[in-house]
Design an enzyme around this catalytic site. Sequence first.
Site, PDB file in Angstrom:
ATOM      1  CG  ASP A 134      -2.067   0.972   1.113  1.00 18.59           C
ATOM      2  OD1 ASP A 134      -2.368   1.402  -0.026  1.00 18.59           O
ATOM      3  OD2 ASP A 134      -2.655   1.321   2.146  1.00 18.59           O
ATOM      4  N   GLY A 135       0.350   2.313  -0.629  1.00 16.48           N
ATOM      5  CA  GLY A 135       1.010   3.617  -0.582  1.00 16.48           C
ATOM      6  C   GLY A 135       1.511   4.127  -1.928  1.00 16.48           C
ATOM      7  CG  ASN A 136       1.832   1.504  -5.275  1.00 21.00           C
ATOM      8  OD1 ASN A 136       2.790   1.344  -4.526  1.00 21.00           O
ATOM      9  ND2 ASN A 136       1.303   0.523  -5.999  1.00 21.00           N
ATOM     10  NE  ARG A 166      -7.806   2.034  -5.243  1.00 23.21           N
ATOM     11  CZ  ARG A 166      -6.593   2.106  -4.729  1.00 23.21           C
ATOM     12  NH1 ARG A 166      -5.580   2.437  -5.507  1.00 23.21           N
ATOM     13  NH2 ARG A 166      -6.378   1.836  -3.469  1.00 23.21           N
ATOM     14  CG  ASN A 181      -8.040  -2.048  -4.934  1.00 21.78           C
ATOM     15  OD1 ASN A 181      -7.133  -2.855  -4.742  1.00 21.78           O
ATOM     16  ND2 ASN A 181      -8.287  -1.067  -4.072  1.00 21.78           N
ATOM     17  NE  ARG A 201      -2.812  -1.378   4.553  1.00 26.99           N
ATOM     18  CZ  ARG A 201      -4.051  -1.495   4.141  1.00 26.99           C
ATOM     19  NH1 ARG A 201      -4.799  -2.463   4.587  1.00 26.99           N
ATOM     20  NH2 ARG A 201      -4.566  -0.644   3.260  1.00 26.99           N
ATOM     21  CD  GLU A 213       3.789 -13.001  15.743  1.00 27.65           C
ATOM     22  OE1 GLU A 213       3.731 -11.847  16.197  1.00 27.65           O
ATOM     23  OE2 GLU A 213       3.398 -14.004  16.370  1.00 27.65           O
TER      24      GLU A 213
HETATM   25  C1  IPE Z   1      -5.444  -2.832  -0.143  1.00 27.18           C
HETATM   26  O1  IPE Z   1      -5.084  -1.494  -0.277  1.00 27.18           O
HETATM   27  C2  IPE Z   1      -5.386  -3.521  -1.472  1.00 27.18           C
HETATM   28  C3  IPE Z   1      -4.074  -3.589  -2.116  1.00 27.18           C
HETATM   29  C4  IPE Z   1      -2.934  -3.188  -1.612  1.00 27.18           C
HETATM   30  C5  IPE Z   1      -4.079  -4.183  -3.415  1.00 27.18           C
HETATM   31  P1  IPE Z   1      -6.174  -0.346  -0.381  1.00 27.18           P
HETATM   32  O2  IPE Z   1      -5.430   0.919  -0.484  1.00 27.18           O
HETATM   33  O3  IPE Z   1      -7.137  -0.653  -1.460  1.00 27.18           O
HETATM   34  O4  IPE Z   1      -6.914  -0.474   1.029  1.00 27.18           O
HETATM   35  P2  IPE Z   1      -7.918   0.532   1.754  1.00 27.18           P
HETATM   36  O5  IPE Z   1      -9.010   0.844   0.786  1.00 27.18           O
HETATM   37  O6  IPE Z   1      -7.130   1.743   2.114  1.00 27.18           O
HETATM   38  O7  IPE Z   1      -8.379  -0.207   2.961  1.00 27.18           O
HETATM   39  C1  IPE Z   2      -1.761   0.154  -3.304  1.00 23.92           C
HETATM   40  O1  IPE Z   2      -1.480   1.515  -3.325  1.00 23.92           O
HETATM   41  C2  IPE Z   2      -1.918  -0.433  -4.683  1.00 23.92           C
HETATM   42  C3  IPE Z   2      -3.276  -0.820  -5.044  1.00 23.92           C
HETATM   43  C4  IPE Z   2      -4.320  -0.781  -4.256  1.00 23.92           C
HETATM   44  C5  IPE Z   2      -3.476  -1.291  -6.395  1.00 23.92           C
HETATM   45  P1  IPE Z   2      -2.648   2.571  -3.314  1.00 23.92           P
HETATM   46  O2  IPE Z   2      -3.015   2.892  -4.722  1.00 23.92           O
HETATM   47  O3  IPE Z   2      -3.753   2.112  -2.442  1.00 23.92           O
HETATM   48  O4  IPE Z   2      -1.903   3.814  -2.654  1.00 23.92           O
HETATM   49  P2  IPE Z   2      -2.533   4.867  -1.678  1.00 23.92           P
HETATM   50  O5  IPE Z   2      -3.096   4.130  -0.517  1.00 23.92           O
HETATM   51  O6  IPE Z   2      -3.574   5.626  -2.453  1.00 23.92           O
HETATM   52  O7  IPE Z   2      -1.361   5.711  -1.305  1.00 23.92           O
HETATM   53 MG    MG Z   3      -4.172   2.416  -0.481  1.00 18.90          MG
END
Ligand code: IPE
Ligand code: IPE
Ligand code: MG
Length: 242
Positions: free
Chosen positions: A12-14, A63, A60, A180, A199
């Site tokens: 997460d965090g891209n 989005r 997802n 995570r 864990e």
């Molecule tokens: C979880 O991340 C799914 C993936 C990393 C593929 P999200 O960014 O979609 O999660 P939420 O919506 O913040 O819970």
């Molecule tokens: C996780 O990164 C990748 C996918 C869910 C595909 P995000 O796209 O959720 O990145 P943030 O949470 O918006 O930073």
């Molecule tokens: Mg995210």
Amino acid sequence: MTIPRHVAIVMDGNGRWAKARFLPRLMGHHRGVEAARKVIRACSDAGVGCLTLFAFSSENWKRPEEEVSGLMSLFISALEREAAALQRHNVRMRFIGDRSAFSSELRTKITQVEALTANCDGMQLLIAANYGGRWDILQAAQTLATQVLQGELSVAEIDETRFTAALSTGDAPEPDLFIRTGGERRISNFLMWQLAYAELYFTDTLWPEFDAASLQAAFADFASRQRRFGMTGDQVSGVKNA
Ligand code: IPE
Ligand code: IPE
Ligand code: MG
């Protein structure tokens, strides 16, 4: 150092990584693929038996259309580019999730990489795409219910072992370490059943910046935990007359 047998990661965090640089979110996903490539390599080198990466959740799809279609194209190009290298590194890749919603082009690519690496006996790599933990539990329940209806199984025979085997993770060992990135402290419908005793490790590092050193830090933290599985600490550490 104890290396986890099965590592499961919510990458997460891209989006936030890109936003902080005034770049489109998709650029963050591109960098995310690079991070994934390095982490796959590092896990394989470290002797991890199974790595599960959450690439796209069943939620997802909500989005913006542009981001979803960009991600789908990215999956296709990443599969094309990485297939041979995965095979060379003896990594067996499988997709878990409901792939029926994907385009036929993506489904074909997935099938091709799975077939190409099917006989690899190094690390197992599970890519969770259009995956949801609740979906997985439901599809396992449906599989077992069908077997009962067909007289192949009795209701009393449905136990944890059979249920676990019917999940999409199949014969993979249970995740030992859940990571995570990106600062959120939630499961987001990842491996709901399988994570029962994992864990949990959370880091604020955004996924595009998570590298081999970050992975080592997570492994070191994991190695320092005492896993008790319901027992007492003394029982686990082998203290006599505990
Ligand atoms: C979880 O991340 C799914 C993936 C990393 C593929 P999200 O960014 O979609 O999660 P939420 O919506 O913040 O819970
Ligand atoms: C996780 O990164 C990748 C996918 C869910 C595909 P995000 O796209 O959720 O990145 P943030 O949470 O918006 O930073
Ligand atoms: Mg995210």
